[in-house]
Design a protein around this motif. Structure first.
Motif, PDB file in Angstrom:
ATOM      1  N   LEU A 160     -39.879 -67.956  40.054  1.00 60.04           N
ATOM      2  CA  LEU A 160     -41.027 -67.204  40.503  1.00 60.04           C
ATOM      3  C   LEU A 160     -42.163 -68.148  40.888  1.00 60.04           C
ATOM      4  O   LEU A 160     -42.783 -68.007  41.949  1.00 60.04           O
ATOM      5  N   ALA A 161     -42.362 -69.123  39.983  1.00 57.55           N
ATOM      6  CA  ALA A 161     -43.448 -70.081  40.212  1.00 57.55           C
ATOM      7  C   ALA A 161     -43.189 -70.897  41.470  1.00 57.55           C
ATOM      8  O   ALA A 161     -44.094 -71.210  42.246  1.00 57.55           O
ATOM      9  N   ALA A 162     -41.921 -71.247  41.699  1.00 60.44           N
ATOM     10  CA  ALA A 162     -41.575 -72.064  42.856  1.00 60.44           C
ATOM     11  C   ALA A 162     -41.487 -71.218  44.123  1.00 60.44           C
ATOM     12  O   ALA A 162     -41.190 -71.724  45.196  1.00 60.44           O
ATOM     13  N   GLY A 163     -41.742 -69.930  43.979  1.00 59.27           N
ATOM     14  CA  GLY A 163     -41.697 -69.048  45.142  1.00 59.27           C
ATOM     15  C   GLY A 163     -40.295 -68.874  45.689  1.00 59.27           C
ATOM     16  O   GLY A 163     -40.098 -68.560  46.854  1.00 59.27           O
ATOM     17  N   ARG A 164     -39.286 -69.129  44.836  1.00 60.76           N
ATOM     18  CA  ARG A 164     -37.928 -69.045  45.354  1.00 60.76           C
ATOM     19  C   ARG A 164     -37.363 -67.629  45.296  1.00 60.76           C
ATOM     20  O   ARG A 164     -36.316 -67.348  45.849  1.00 60.76           O
ATOM     21  N   LEU A 165     -38.060 -66.739  44.559  1.00 55.56           N
ATOM     22  CA  LEU A 165     -37.559 -65.366  44.518  1.00 55.56           C
ATOM     23  C   LEU A 165     -37.991 -64.653  45.779  1.00 55.56           C
ATOM     24  O   LEU A 165     -39.138 -64.747  46.191  1.00 55.56           O
ATOM     25  N   PRO A 166     -37.079 -63.959  46.434  1.00 59.85           N
ATOM     26  CA  PRO A 166     -37.434 -63.282  47.680  1.00 59.85           C
ATOM     27  C   PRO A 166     -38.505 -62.235  47.421  1.00 59.85           C
ATOM     28  O   PRO A 166     -38.464 -61.528  46.431  1.00 59.85           O
ATOM     29  N   SER A 167     -39.516 -62.220  48.285  1.00 57.49           N
ATOM     30  CA  SER A 167     -40.576 -61.245  48.068  1.00 57.49           C
ATOM     31  C   SER A 167     -40.902 -60.450  49.327  1.00 57.49           C
ATOM     32  O   SER A 167     -41.734 -59.566  49.304  1.00 57.49           O
ATOM     33  N   ALA A 185     -34.815 -56.385  43.662  1.00 56.07           N
ATOM     34  CA  ALA A 185     -34.646 -55.270  42.734  1.00 56.07           C
ATOM     35  C   ALA A 185     -33.420 -55.490  41.867  1.00 56.07           C
ATOM     36  O   ALA A 185     -33.442 -55.243  40.658  1.00 56.07           O
ATOM     37  N   GLU A 186     -32.351 -56.007  42.483  1.00 57.21           N
ATOM     38  CA  GLU A 186     -31.117 -56.242  41.729  1.00 57.21           C
ATOM     39  C   GLU A 186     -31.347 -57.247  40.617  1.00 57.21           C
ATOM     40  O   GLU A 186     -30.929 -57.055  39.474  1.00 57.21           O
ATOM     41  N   THR A 187     -32.021 -58.363  40.977  1.00 53.81           N
ATOM     42  CA  THR A 187     -32.291 -59.397  39.981  1.00 53.81           C
ATOM     43  C   THR A 187     -33.123 -58.828  38.841  1.00 53.81           C
ATOM     44  O   THR A 187     -32.825 -59.042  37.660  1.00 53.81           O
ATOM     45  N   CYS A 188     -34.128 -58.100  39.217  1.00 57.23           N
ATOM     46  CA  CYS A 188     -35.030 -57.532  38.215  1.00 57.23           C
ATOM     47  C   CYS A 188     -34.292 -56.562  37.301  1.00 57.23           C
ATOM     48  O   CYS A 188     -34.446 -56.589  36.080  1.00 57.23           O
ATOM     49  N   ALA A 189     -33.440 -55.719  37.913  1.00 57.82           N
ATOM     50  CA  ALA A 189     -32.683 -54.738  37.125  1.00 57.82           C
ATOM     51  C   ALA A 189     -31.755 -55.448  36.142  1.00 57.82           C
ATOM     52  O   ALA A 189     -31.648 -55.075  34.975  1.00 57.82           O
ATOM     53  N   ALA A 190     -31.081 -56.521  36.636  1.00 52.84           N
ATOM     54  CA  ALA A 190     -30.147 -57.259  35.792  1.00 52.84           C
ATOM     55  C   ALA A 190     -30.880 -57.871  34.598  1.00 52.84           C
ATOM     56  O   ALA A 190     -30.400 -57.833  33.466  1.00 52.84           O
ATOM     57  N   ALA A 216     -43.186 -58.249  31.051  1.00 52.27           N
ATOM     58  CA  ALA A 216     -43.456 -59.159  32.159  1.00 52.27           C
ATOM     59  C   ALA A 216     -42.698 -58.720  33.398  1.00 52.27           C
ATOM     60  O   ALA A 216     -43.225 -58.714  34.513  1.00 52.27           O
ATOM     61  N   LEU A 217     -41.431 -58.325  33.167  1.00 48.28           N
ATOM     62  CA  LEU A 217     -40.616 -57.881  34.305  1.00 48.28           C
ATOM     63  C   LEU A 217     -41.184 -56.598  34.916  1.00 48.28           C
ATOM     64  O   LEU A 217     -41.163 -56.415  36.123  1.00 48.28           O
ATOM     65  N   HIS A 218     -41.681 -55.725  34.030  1.00 44.95           N
ATOM     66  CA  HIS A 218     -42.285 -54.496  34.531  1.00 44.95           C
ATOM     67  C   HIS A 218     -43.472 -54.836  35.444  1.00 44.95           C
ATOM     68  O   HIS A 218     -43.616 -54.313  36.546  1.00 44.95           O
ATOM     69  N   GLY A 219     -44.298 -55.772  34.947  1.00 45.05           N
ATOM     70  CA  GLY A 219     -45.448 -56.197  35.742  1.00 45.05           C
ATOM     71  C   GLY A 219     -45.020 -56.755  37.082  1.00 45.05           C
ATOM     72  O   GLY A 219     -45.571 -56.395  38.140  1.00 45.05           O
ATOM     73  N   HIS A 220     -43.996 -57.601  37.038  1.00 46.28           N
ATOM     74  CA  HIS A 220     -43.480 -58.192  38.269  1.00 46.28           C
ATOM     75  C   HIS A 220     -42.980 -57.116  39.235  1.00 46.28           C
ATOM     76  O   HIS A 220     -43.270 -57.138  40.433  1.00 46.28           O
ATOM     77  N   ALA A 221     -42.245 -56.132  38.663  1.00 40.10           N
ATOM     78  CA  ALA A 221     -41.683 -55.067  39.497  1.00 40.10           C
ATOM     79  C   ALA A 221     -42.790 -54.274  40.174  1.00 40.10           C
ATOM     80  O   ALA A 221     -42.696 -53.934  41.355  1.00 40.10           O
ATOM     81  N   VAL A 222     -43.865 -54.035  39.416  1.00 37.11           N
ATOM     82  CA  VAL A 222     -44.982 -53.277  39.982  1.00 37.11           C
ATOM     83  C   VAL A 222     -45.602 -54.069  41.123  1.00 37.11           C
ATOM     84  O   VAL A 222     -45.862 -53.551  42.209  1.00 37.11           O
ATOM     85  N   LYS A 223     -45.810 -55.378  40.863  1.00 41.29           N
ATOM     86  CA  LYS A 223     -46.427 -56.231  41.862  1.00 41.29           C
ATOM     87  C   LYS A 223     -45.611 -56.264  43.148  1.00 41.29           C
ATOM     88  O   LYS A 223     -46.137 -56.253  44.257  1.00 41.29           O
ATOM     89  N   ARG A 224     -44.293 -56.359  42.994  1.00 39.16           N
ATOM     90  CA  ARG A 224     -43.415 -56.434  44.161  1.00 39.16           C
ATOM     91  C   ARG A 224     -43.155 -55.076  44.786  1.00 39.16           C
ATOM     92  O   ARG A 224     -42.435 -54.984  45.766  1.00 39.16           O
ATOM     93  N   GLY A 225     -43.629 -54.038  44.121  1.00 42.87           N
ATOM     94  CA  GLY A 225     -43.392 -52.705  44.669  1.00 42.87           C
ATOM     95  C   GLY A 225     -41.953 -52.242  44.515  1.00 42.87           C
ATOM     96  O   GLY A 225     -41.454 -51.452  45.312  1.00 42.87           O
ATOM     97  N   ILE A 226     -41.262 -52.763  43.518  1.00 41.05           N
ATOM     98  CA  ILE A 226     -39.859 -52.359  43.347  1.00 41.05           C
ATOM     99  C   ILE A 226     -39.673 -51.538  42.069  1.00 41.05           C
ATOM    100  O   ILE A 226     -38.550 -51.253  41.657  1.00 41.05           O
ATOM    101  N   SER A 227     -40.784 -51.165  41.423  1.00 42.63           N
ATOM    102  CA  SER A 227     -40.620 -50.481  40.137  1.00 42.63           C
ATOM    103  C   SER A 227     -40.098 -49.060  40.298  1.00 42.63           C
ATOM    104  O   SER A 227     -39.684 -48.437  39.346  1.00 42.63           O
ATOM    105  N   SER A 239     -32.435 -48.470  40.459  1.00 42.96           N
ATOM    106  CA  SER A 239     -31.798 -49.250  39.402  1.00 42.96           C
ATOM    107  C   SER A 239     -32.839 -49.913  38.504  1.00 42.96           C
ATOM    108  O   SER A 239     -32.683 -49.976  37.300  1.00 42.96           O
ATOM    109  N   VAL A 240     -33.945 -50.376  39.117  1.00 41.38           N
ATOM    110  CA  VAL A 240     -35.003 -50.989  38.306  1.00 41.38           C
ATOM    111  C   VAL A 240     -35.618 -49.931  37.389  1.00 41.38           C
ATOM    112  O   VAL A 240     -35.825 -50.159  36.197  1.00 41.38           O
ATOM    113  N   PHE A 241     -35.865 -48.763  37.957  1.00 44.76           N
ATOM    114  CA  PHE A 241     -36.553 -47.736  37.203  1.00 44.76           C
ATOM    115  C   PHE A 241     -35.747 -47.282  35.981  1.00 44.76           C
ATOM    116  O   PHE A 241     -36.283 -47.168  34.878  1.00 44.76           O
TER     117      PHE A 241
END
Length: 775
Positions: A47-54, A63-68, A84-95, A99-101
């Motif tokens: 996440l810090a390295a910006g390597r997660l697709p956004s 969403a798949e990564t987050c759900a897993a 933390a993951l919930h926060g991330h999901a909200v930020k990315r709009g994938i909550s 599958s995430v939900f």
DNA sequence: GTAGGGTTAG
């Protein structure tokens, strides 16, 4: 607080996409050795390295990564990582991704934050059928069937899974008509919905309805699968419908489901229940694959065949064990009377890092109850607390029973009071616990507070009174039970018959016999045995014999009761003959039946025969004679006038003689007029039984029959000095509902004068009687 | 690797 704020905020984040970083969360202190921690770290690094697709393009994979990751957080609950993951999901709009939900719902549920879970569900769920089904199943699992139903009713659209969840849960709670209503409302069925319904019927003891549905399912063209067959076979086996089971087995073979693991597992148990050990073994041997269930079923087969050694060997050779296999071992060893070994197995289970469940605890607590050993029981209790089961009503009820059996009903009460949720079983355990500890007043007090009593509540009181030899009270409370409209069962009747056996109330006993016939339980072993005992003790040995001969099935206790009944009725020869029959039928004699046999020999002066049986106890049956048996032998010798032999027998006993051992010898000395041995015996009786009169009375009788009046007076003086007074013998008769008791020259009866007038008319010599027993 | 039915003990 933290959780609440995130959940409250999450909704806004979703819409406003305001900045929210996982870095703003407290850094979770998670052990680096755990895999989830490692994954979470790597996730944060990425996440810090910006390597997660956004970008929206890679929405799916994000969403798949987050759900897993969320899934990992609910498998081994990790609230901080989940947040933390919930926060991330909200930020990315994938909550709100499906599958995430659902994973978020699951994570909050598993982490024990159900309020938050319910809140995000209320905010996001909308009309999504997946999350609704998920929530419904979870409401149902946690026992809130009403919440599940109300969610079901509110859902704008449903699928067959929604119906199946509701039907299955209603059936599990025994709400059959509600389940049927929902089932019929389902527009399209599957093999799963049918199987849920069939199994529901069978679990509620309605196997015929289950089989009708099974047939209906095949008729509409739905093929049963391995789960359907497994349920149907288990249902038939559980309700003893073996004929129907065999026709289903035919179908199973035709459709080749006899190669299926679960189906074979249920077949093994079916054959064990049918008593066909050979077929059970054959299924096991021919299975293409076996799992822990198969091996546990085999274990059960060994125990059913009475082969503890083979069971132990199977258990040690099993490729896998689970808590059920351990519980089976513990329960079966305890049932075989090997309670100490059961406890040892429990400790072994802990050493093997197997986590005990509610059933394992129930088994091992029951084993420590049988041992009545507080040290063992309290040890198990400490494990109950360690594993967090102290508030489980099932475990708590067993603990209440265990402490009460150890005569610690106050400790039992503490457990009872600490329970926030009590069911009727806990109440009954506590009522029974007080009864067992002899505290009938406390038992009654609690019993009166119990608003919704069931048959077991009444039974706890009745058997409590019987256990404490308060037979009249037992009958009273039984009458109250009948008055309340609660139907008595086999436990009730066997207790009440026991009460009747100890009261001079043959008429009442006969009425109860009629009741057992009406209830259709007169053929059961426990009832038949209680009837034999009641008739024999009430002096109606003919009816006792009839009850015995009419029993379709007898066990060791039934035989023992009949042998004892005959012996106690003075029918020594018949009693000995029945004992020989018993051995011919290969019924293993208990130590108590030997007591009756020795008693019978003693009354007929059958010295040689008595010694024959006594010797066979250890030699043939491996039963070490107890004090009571030695006393019976001293009685046998003394009655036969072999006083010197009796005295010698006592001196050679490997156990310490009881006062009654010496009393038996003394009694023989009185009969046969042997003052020398008699005095020695009397001295021993008085020494061992300082507060009782038996020894003094026998000694004084002995002096009296020898005309040694000076010695008689001396014994009386000694008795007075010890502050002892002999209680008189008592006779009683029953007229209608009332008992009339009479002591020697008793004038307490309201119509005593009339009674004695009549007596003198009938038996003129009565008037000349001198009451030798009045001191 | 998104939701439903099961077998072994008590």
């Amino acid at each position: 607080m933290r959780v609440k704020s995130i959940v409250n905020l999450s909704h806004n984040f979703y819409h406003s996409a305001s900045s929210f970083s996982t870095d703003s969360l407290p850094n979770p202190k998670i052990s680096p050795r755990t895999s989830i921690a490692a994954i979470f770290k790597s996730f944060k690094r990425k996440l810090a390295a910006g390597r997660l697709p956004s970008t929206p393009r890679s929405f799916k994979s994000s969403a798949e990564t987050c759900a897993a990751l969320l899934r990992r957080c609910s498998c081994s609950p990790r609230l901080l990582a989940g947040l933390a993951l919930h926060g991330h999901a909200v930020k990315r709009g994938i909550s709100s991704d499906r599958s995430v939900f659902t994973k978020l719902l699951s994570m909050y549920g598993e982490c024990g934050h159900r309020d938050d879970r319910d809140r995000i569900f209320a905010e996001f769920a909308g009309s999504d059928i997946f999350s609704c089904n998920f929530m419904m199943a979870d409401f149902a699992r946690s026992g809130d069937i009403d919440a599940a139903c109300s969610l079901f009713d509110k859902m704008p659209c449903r699928n067959v899974i929604s119906w199946t969840i509701i039907v299955d849960e209603l059936m599990k709670r025994g709400r059959i008509s509600d389940a049927v209503e929902y089932f019929e409302g389902c527009p399209c069925h599957t093999v799963v919905s049918f199987t849920a319904m069939i199994n529901g019927f069978s679990r509620n003891g309605m196997i015929f309805d289950g089989l009708l549905l099974f047939r209906g399912m095949i008729r509409i063209g739905l093929m049963p699968n391995e789960v359907t067959f497994t349920c149907v076979i288990a249902g038939c086996g559980g309700s003893g419908e073996f004929g129907l089971a065999m026709s289903v087995v035919g179908m199973i073979v035709k459709t080749s489901f006899d190669q299926n693991l679960s189906v074979c597992n249920s077949l093994i148990t079916l054959y064990i229940r049918m008593g066909d050990a050979g077929m059970a073994r054959k299924v096991f041997d021919e299975m293409p694959e076996r799992d822990v269930v198969s091996w546990t079923a085999l274990l059960d087969l060994c125990f059913e065949s009475g082969d503890l050694k083979e069971a132990r060997r199977v258990f040690e050779d099993m490729p896998v064990r689970n808590e059920v296999s351990w519980s089976t071992m513990i329960a079966r060893y305890s049932q075989s009377g090997e309670d100490l070994e059961a406890l040892r197995l429990f400790n072994l289970m802990l050493q093997h890092d197997s986590k005990p469940n509610v059933s394992s605890f129930a088994c091992v607590i029951s084993a420590s109850s049988s041992l009545e050993n507080l040290m063992h029981g309290a040890g198990v209790h400490s494990h109950v607390i360690k594993f967090g089961y102290e508030h489980d009503v099932f475990v708590a009820s067993s603990l209440i029973y265990m402490y009460s059996k150890c005569k610690k009903s106050d400790d039992a009460r503490q457990i009872f009071d600490s329970l926030l949720i009590k069911n009727i079983v806990c109440w009954n355990s506590m009522v029974g616990g007080y009864s067992y500890d002899g505290k009938m007043e406390e038992a009654m007090h609690l019993f009166k507070q119990l608003v919704r009593k069931n048959a077991s509540s009444w039974n706890a009181m009745i058997s409590g009174f019987v256990h404490n030899e308060l037979y009249g009270n037992a009958l009273e409370i039984f009458d109250a039970m009948l008055g309340s409209g609660e139907a008595p069962n086999r436990m009730t009747l066997s207790s009440v018959l026991m009460a009747c056996a100890n009261l001079p109330s043959l008429e009442r006993g006969r009425n109860l016999h009629a009741k057992t016939l009406k209830l259709g339980i007169s053929n059961e072993v426990i009832i038949g045995t209680a009837l034999i005992d009641m008739y024999a003790k009430s002096g109606d040995i003919g009816s006792a014999r009839r009850a015995f001969s009419m029993m379709p099935e007898k066990n060791e206790v039934s035989w023992t009761t009949m042998v004892r009944g005959l012996a106690d009725s003075g029918l020594a020869e018949e009693s000995l003959a029945l004992f020989d029959d018993m051995r011919r039928e290969n019924v293993i004699p208990s130590e108590s039946v030997f007591l009756s046999i020795l008693f019978a020999c003693s009354h007929r002066r059958l010295v040689q025969k008595g010694f024959h049986y006594f010797d066979s106890m250890e030699r043939v049956y491996g039963i070490a004679p107890k004090e009571r048996h030695y006393t019976a032998m001293v009685d046998l010798l003394s009655r036969a006038g072999l006083l010197r032999e009796a005295e010698e027998f006592i001196s050679k006993m490997p156990v310490a003689p009881e006062s009654s051992t010496w009393a038996a010898l003394l009694s023989g000395c009185v009969t046969h007029g042997n003052g020398e041995i008699g005095e020695r015996a009397a001295k021993m009786v008085m020494e061992l039984e300082k507060e009782k009169t038996g020894g003094y009375v026998l000694l004084s009788n002995m002096y009296a029959s020898a005309g040694r009046w000076r010695d008689v007076a001396e014994v009386r003086r000694l008795m007075r000095e010890a502050g002892l007074k002999k209680g008189g013998g008592c006779s009683w008769i029953q007229i209608r509902a009332a008992f009339h008791a009479f002591y020697s020259w008793d004038s307490n009866h309201p119509r005593a004068l009339e009674i004695y007038d009549v007596l003198e008319l009938l038996v003129p010599e009565m008037g000349t009687f001198y009451d030798a027993d009045t001191y």
